[in-house]
Design a protein around this motif. Structure first.
Motif, PDB file in Angstrom:
ATOM      1  N   LEU A  94       0.717  -1.134  -0.009  1.00 57.06           N
ATOM      2  CA  LEU A  94       0.009   0.016  -0.061  1.00 57.06           C
ATOM      3  C   LEU A  94       0.939   1.260   0.026  1.00 57.06           C
ATOM      4  O   LEU A  94       1.835   1.235   0.494  1.00 57.06           O
ATOM      5  N   ASP A  95       0.361   2.233  -0.659  1.00 53.54           N
ATOM      6  CA  ASP A  95       0.959   3.498  -0.616  1.00 53.54           C
ATOM      7  C   ASP A  95       0.833   4.511   0.655  1.00 53.54           C
ATOM      8  O   ASP A  95       0.244   5.361   0.627  1.00 53.54           O
ATOM      9  N   TRP A  96       1.696   4.024   1.761  1.00 55.67           N
ATOM     10  CA  TRP A  96       1.513   4.504   3.072  1.00 55.67           C
ATOM     11  C   TRP A  96       2.204   6.198   2.886  1.00 55.67           C
ATOM     12  O   TRP A  96       3.148   6.377   2.234  1.00 55.67           O
ATOM     13  N   LYS A  97       1.737   6.823   3.871  1.00 52.82           N
ATOM     14  CA  LYS A  97       2.337   8.243   3.991  1.00 52.82           C
ATOM     15  C   LYS A  97       2.668   8.441   5.489  1.00 52.82           C
ATOM     16  O   LYS A  97       1.972   8.112   6.249  1.00 52.82           O
ATOM     17  N   ARG A 123       8.781   3.717   7.761  1.00 48.18           N
ATOM     18  CA  ARG A 123       7.993   4.383   6.549  1.00 48.18           C
ATOM     19  C   ARG A 123       7.013   5.584   7.409  1.00 48.18           C
ATOM     20  O   ARG A 123       6.208   6.338   6.591  1.00 48.18           O
ATOM     21  N   ARG A 231      -4.687  -0.182  -6.071  1.00 48.88           N
ATOM     22  CA  ARG A 231      -3.957   0.647  -5.081  1.00 48.88           C
ATOM     23  C   ARG A 231      -2.700  -0.307  -4.352  1.00 48.88           C
ATOM     24  O   ARG A 231      -1.915   0.079  -3.668  1.00 48.88           O
ATOM     25  N   ARG A 233       0.408  -2.367  -4.813  1.00 44.72           N
ATOM     26  CA  ARG A 233       1.756  -2.524  -5.671  1.00 44.72           C
ATOM     27  C   ARG A 233       2.331  -3.640  -5.256  1.00 44.72           C
ATOM     28  O   ARG A 233       2.655  -4.058  -3.949  1.00 44.72           O
TER      29      ARG A 233
END
Length: 377
Positions: A94-97, A123, A231, A233
């Motif tokens: 997942l595209d964590w921020k 992250r 979403r 990857r």
């Protein structure tokens, strides 16, 4: 299902030597699964790669069986090595921020559903604790843990140590209202009770086959809802991840649009063949029948143990296939060792004896377990 459940016992020779009540640990597999693996091995031994297209077609049939078990589409299912593998693909994909949070009952969950989320610390993702003082995760506890930064809720459908069954429908609806992803470790429910990923609004579910599915270690499946597939990857990619996978004469890097993009290389045929036979058996018996039988067995053994003064849990409304107990006197470990010497397969989890029968166990076996405990007390 009209075939008597007792007739399936012949498929599990382990029952000739053990009172097997450890399907929440490692279940015995069936003669059908062993035959399926031998069939593939013999094909490879005697014919080499000649029937490879048939192997691949069979893998797709097994994918369909797995999808049907949880009311998913085949394109939403990827084969994985184990539950940890599937959960790791979600955590890392997942595209964590920085500042994102994952809500997890880390003090209660099996490590497979804790470590992948803690590993995201570098992250900038933090784990927010879901409080579960009663040994289970309730919708109220999940709601209390949510913040504006919560990105995902991760929980087990059934807690491995306490046997507490989460209300997936209610928690899934809560996550949907909050706009939060819902990830489930399903290993203690798939093959034990019906699970409907659509009805429960689950985005991700991972489960190995060596417990309630009656398969073998090293193979399981990951469900990813099609609306979130774009979403996610892939952590690893290879030839099989792509749309033109079987064309080895050119490089054409275009990821598959379905869950197959998460399968980077050659299929684990032995595991998939075993899984297929195991899933066919579950479908043949029927999940509603399996759930009812396990419930009947647990009610029976609960009554007997309670009559001896044992502390038994969880309550019927909060359990799936697991019952835990403490003897009224003495240590659980000592009692467990004594039972093991008499051929009882069980687990000891966080100081309590854990029992987990399956559909082919007999009511008389529950009585036998109670009588053994009575003898020891």
């Amino acid at each position: 299902m009209t075939r008597p459940l007792e007739s399936y016992r012949a498929l599990f020779p382990v029952l000739q030597e053990q009172l097997y009540l450890n399907h929440a640990g490692v279940a015995p597999t069936s003669l059908r699964a062993a035959e399926a693996v031998r069939g593939w091995m013999d094909d490879l031994v005697y014919h080499g790669i000649k029937h490879e297209r048939g192997w691949e077609a069979h893998c797709e049939r097994v994918r369909g069986l797995a999808a049907r078990l949880v009311n998913a589409e085949p394109g939403e299912v990827a084969f994985v090595r184990n539950t940890s593998h599937g959960l790791g693909l979600v955590a890392e994909g997942l595209d964590w921020k920085p500042g994102d949070e994952v809500a997890v009952a880390s003090s209660l969950e099996y490590p497979s559903n804790v470590y992948p989320w803690q590993h995201l610390k570098d992250r900038g993702v933090s784990v927010r604790e879901i409080e579960a003082p009663g040994g289970g995760i309730t919708p109220e506890a999940v709601a209390a843990a949510l913040t504006p930064r919560t990105r995902l809720v991760a929980l087990s459908s059934v807690q491995f140590a306490t046997g507490y069954r989460a209300d997936l429908d209610a928690i899934g609806a809560l996550c949907e209202r909050a706009g939060v992803l819902f990830c489930v470790d399903g290993i203690q429910s798939i093959g034990c009770v019906p699970v409907d990923v659509k009805k429960s609004r689950i985005h991700f579910l991972s489960a190995d086959s060596h417990k309630w599915m009656l398969g073998i270690s090293g193979i399981g499946f990951l469900y990813v809802a099609k609306d979130v597939l774009p979403r996610l990857r892939p952590v690893l990619v290879g030839w099989r991840s792509t749309t033109d996978a079987w064309n080895f004469n050119r490089s054409h890097f275009e990821l598959r649009p379905d869950a197959g993009k998460l399968e980077e290389g050659s299929a684990a045929y032995t595991g998939i063949y075993a899984l297929g036979a195991a899933l066919e058996l579950l479908h043949e018996v029927g999940m509603d029948v399996i759930e009812a039988r396990i419930r009947e067995l647990l009610v029976r053994v609960e009554a007997g143990l309670s009559g001896l003064g044992c502390d038994v849990g969880p309550a019927p409304e909060h359990r799936a296939g697991i019952l835990t107990f403490l003897p009224p006197v003495g240590e659980a470990r000592a009692l467990g060792n004594w039972l093991a010497e008499r051929g009882v397969a069980y687990s000891l989890r966080r100081g309590r004896i854990r029992l987990s029968p399956h559909f082919y166990n007999l009511p008389e076996e529950m009585d036998r377990l109670v009588e053994l405990v009575r003898t020891r007390l």
